[in-house]
Design an enzyme around this catalytic site. Sequence first.
Site, PDB file in Angstrom:
ATOM      1  N   CYS A   1       0.835  -1.206   0.000  1.00  0.00           N
ATOM      2  CA  CYS A   1       0.000   0.000   0.000  1.00  0.00           C
ATOM      3  C   CYS A   1       0.869   1.255   0.000  1.00  0.00           C
ATOM      4  CB  CYS A   1      -0.926   0.007   1.218  1.00  0.00           C
ATOM      5  SG  CYS A   1      -1.921   1.492   1.333  1.00  0.00           S
TER       6      CYS A   1
ATOM      7  N   CYS B   1      -0.336   4.114   2.218  1.00  0.00           N
ATOM      8  CA  CYS B   1      -0.069   3.909   3.642  1.00  0.00           C
ATOM      9  C   CYS B   1       1.409   4.107   3.957  1.00  0.00           C
ATOM     10  CB  CYS B   1      -0.425   2.484   4.078  1.00  0.00           C
ATOM     11  SG  CYS B   1      -1.920   1.818   3.368  1.00  0.00           S
ATOM     12  N   ASP B   2       2.288   3.567   3.138  1.00  0.00           N
ATOM     13  CA  ASP B   2       3.698   3.445   3.523  1.00  0.00           C
ATOM     14  C   ASP B   2       4.673   4.277   2.686  1.00  0.00           C
ATOM     15  OD1 ASP B   2       2.896   1.627   5.448  1.00  0.00           O
ATOM     16  OD2 ASP B   2       3.110  -0.088   4.105  1.00  0.00           O
TER      17      ASP B   2
END
Length: 320
Positions: free
Chosen positions: A144, A147-148
């Site tokens: 992701c 997200c990261d």
Amino acid sequence: MADTVHAVTIIGSGPAGYTAAIYAARGNLKPVLYAGGPALDEPARVPGGQLMITTDVENYPGFPEAVTGPELMERFKAQAERFGTIIHMENVMKVDLTVRPFTLWDESGRVVKTQTVIIATGAAAKWLNVPGEAEYTNRGVSACATCDGAFFKGEDVFVVGGGDTAMEEATYLAKIVNKVIVLHRRDQFRASKIMQHRVLSNPKISVVWNTVVEEVVGDGKRMSGARVRNVKTGEVMTMHAGGLFVAIGHKPNSQLFEDWLETTDNGYIRTVPGSTRTSLDGIFACGDVQDAVYRQAVTAAGTGCMAAIEAERFLVEHGP
Ligand code: NDP
């Protein structure tokens, strides 16, 4: 033997399921939530959805200092319990959605009758299943970018895949990292033309065609690169990068409902646009099991809220 008929039964314990529970419980519907347990085919899997395998969550509103995925889910759970949600830490094994009240069977052998069902079973990223991938998950390997991605500022990263998700991840990452290298197993992308164009015209993104990842390598603490093989020439080499984003698709956890509800070609539960209503009255779906596009904790929570409100209205209109 089923004795009580529940008003709302929620299946799934990610942001969508718990948000639906918070709203349904505050609406005095006394929801029952099946949080799931270790999967039969994946004993290490824990309930709580994809956030349980994430480290820091920096994009959930209200947490300016970031929060870990498991802590965020613990807070969702506590909030749902505070208003009286009954939570079972086990899976629903079978459903019969022929007539209302609907019937569900859980792992302990309970037969549950319920007037409405909110499906929030989520989706799981597909993984490459190569050596080193699991070892370096959250230490370089991610599924992701939203997200990261921010953890890779200034570094080079790989994106694996050739669909819309891979194009989106590569384009997003190119704004943050030093360089994105897309590794794709064929010599053309399956992504839509417009998204391909964004990638192919971005000077920070390069594409290595006909290439598969054979192993993620590192020093035991963090990944440092990948051993890749050209499927046309057979040539094997090690390429260096600090991150590897697997973007080869997601699998919605919709198998339990496939015989009952309309799904898309990719297996996502089909909902009425702008709503969480499914093809069956009284059955609602929220979160990633019905969303191939946004797939964020906050959008999942938003649709969880919608599902609870729609279930409540359905009960008012149709009666118990
Ligand atoms: P897709 O199934 O469309 O693409 C998966 C990609 O990964 C393909 O290029 C495939 O290669 C590759 N792949 C699959 N398995 C492997 C493997 N084991 N090793 C290496 N490569 C592999 O998934 P997406 O997640 O990209 O998209 C899913 C759906 O969501 C699509 O309908 C898409 O259009 C939609 N979507 C829409 C977005 C938007 O509109 N903004 C954003 C994201 C997704 P190959 O091509 O060789 O099969």
